[in-house]
Design a protein around this motif. Structure first.
Motif, PDB file in Angstrom:
ATOM      1  N   ILE A 186       0.846  -1.185   0.000  1.00  0.00           N
ATOM      2  CA  ILE A 186       0.000   0.000   0.000  1.00  0.00           C
ATOM      3  C   ILE A 186       0.886   1.241   0.000  1.00  0.00           C
ATOM      4  CG2 ILE A 186      -1.829   1.250   1.209  1.00  0.00           C
ATOM      5  CD1 ILE A 186      -2.619  -1.432   2.508  1.00  0.00           C
ATOM      6  N   ALA A 188       1.021   5.551  -0.576  1.00  0.00           N
ATOM      7  CA  ALA A 188       0.288   6.809  -0.684  1.00  0.00           C
ATOM      8  C   ALA A 188       0.952   7.689  -1.741  1.00  0.00           C
ATOM      9  CB  ALA A 188       0.248   7.528   0.655  1.00  0.00           C
ATOM     10  N   ILE A 215      -3.112   4.749  -2.709  1.00  0.00           N
ATOM     11  CA  ILE A 215      -4.183   5.492  -2.056  1.00  0.00           C
ATOM     12  C   ILE A 215      -3.809   6.970  -2.030  1.00  0.00           C
ATOM     13  CG2 ILE A 215      -4.906   3.534  -0.653  1.00  0.00           C
ATOM     14  CD1 ILE A 215      -3.403   4.771   1.707  1.00  0.00           C
ATOM     15  N   ASP A 216      -4.775   7.817  -1.802  1.00  0.00           N
ATOM     16  CA  ASP A 216      -4.512   9.248  -1.690  1.00  0.00           C
ATOM     17  C   ASP A 216      -3.887   9.566  -0.342  1.00  0.00           C
ATOM     18  OD1 ASP A 216      -5.558   9.858  -4.211  1.00  0.00           O
ATOM     19  OD2 ASP A 216      -7.601  10.015  -3.419  1.00  0.00           O
ATOM     20  N   ALA A 222      -2.543   5.679   5.409  1.00  0.00           N
ATOM     21  CA  ALA A 222      -3.155   4.374   5.691  1.00  0.00           C
ATOM     22  C   ALA A 222      -3.658   4.273   7.123  1.00  0.00           C
ATOM     23  CB  ALA A 222      -2.165   3.254   5.397  1.00  0.00           C
ATOM     24  N   ALA A 228     -10.363   2.682   4.575  1.00  0.00           N
ATOM     25  CA  ALA A 228      -9.787   2.371   3.267  1.00  0.00           C
ATOM     26  C   ALA A 228      -8.929   1.119   3.333  1.00  0.00           C
ATOM     27  CB  ALA A 228      -8.963   3.555   2.763  1.00  0.00           C
ATOM     28  N   GLY A 247      -9.699   1.524  -3.459  1.00  0.00           N
ATOM     29  CA  GLY A 247      -8.291   1.545  -3.867  1.00  0.00           C
ATOM     30  C   GLY A 247      -8.090   1.051  -5.286  1.00  0.00           C
TER      31      GLY A 247
END
Length: 251
Positions: A186, A188, A215-216, A222, A228, A247
């Motif tokens: 994950i 960002a 992800i934003d 996270a 999310a 996502g």
């Protein structure tokens, strides 16, 4: 079929970082925040700053917790999530717990962390307590009210310095780590410390598949948006109720 998700916090933090995640549990998913020995829920245990001892002790904690859970839920599965400092630690612990249990986790979720081979020493050791507090504040992962509390700020500085001792061992001790279970990576998009391209290099630490999810947000995106992450978990391990899917990913 239920799953226990063992969650490892970032440097300078305790399992309290995952307290908000508990609200997202259901009968198919249990969030289990994991402390290092000497902290939080394990404060009566002896603290260690040796990477191997830390991994062995924490793997025993995970294995024992899963065995206890299976006394009432025999089919319980397990997975791990680690953010930043906690990502490297979580993967090493997952590998050690797999050996102890004779069973791999369903999946390991890693967030916002440079792979060990890309981690370099920084100037944290040289920072004064005040400078370190400024860095912690600038990173945005700690509530401002904690940083203005004298006793709490001193506690956070101590934890950060302790974790830096462990982190310096990551390249040598975890550089060759390779597991046989799948990963979810994950990243960002606006993380100032770890780019998505760097995050994807964790794929070389597993012989199984590694899913990439962007992800934003910044470095702490996270942990600050557990819904999310739980959606990503729901997609990748399945069978945990009605948690949705969020996502962008690729396999």
């Amino acid at each position: 079929m239920s799953t226990r998700l063992y969650c490892f916090p970032h440097a300078g933090a305790t399992s309290v970082a995952y307290r908000p995640w508990k609200a997202l549990e259901n009968d198919r998913l249990t969030v289990v925040p994991v402390d290092q020995p000497g902290r939080g829920t394990r404060r009566r245990e002896t603290r260690t700053d040796d990477f191997r001892e830390l991994v062995a002790s924490t793997a025993a904690f995970v294995a024992d917790d899963l065995r206890r859970a299976r006394a009432t839920d025999p089919g319980a599965r397990w997975a791990t999530f680690g953010h930043s400092f906690g990502a490297t630690l979580s993967l090493a612990v997952a590998a050690a717990a797999e050996r102890a249990l004779g069973e791999a986790p369903v999946r390991a979720f890693l967030s916002a962390a440079l792979p060990p081979g890309l981690q370099k020493p920084d100037d944290t050791d040289a920072l004064s307590d005040g400078q370190l507090l400024e860095k912690i504040a600038g990173d945005g992962g700690t509530a401002p009210e904690l940083l203005t509390n004298g006793a709490m700020s001193a506690f956070l500085v101590r934890l950060m310095r302790e974790d830096y001792v462990v982190r310096r061992q990551f390249p040598a001790e975890a550089g060759g780590l390779c597991v046989g279970f799948p990963l979810t990576l994950i990243a960002a998009r606006d993380d100032a410390y770890v780019t998505p391209a760097q995050m994807w290099q964790w794929g070389g630490h597993s012989t199984a598949d590694a899913r990439r999810v962007e992800i934003d947000g910044g470095h702490f995106a996270a942990v600050q948006d557990p819904a999310a992450v739980m959606a990503i978990v729901g997609e990748d391990i399945g069978g945990i109720g009605d948690i949705g899917v969020i996502g962008e990913g690729e396999r």
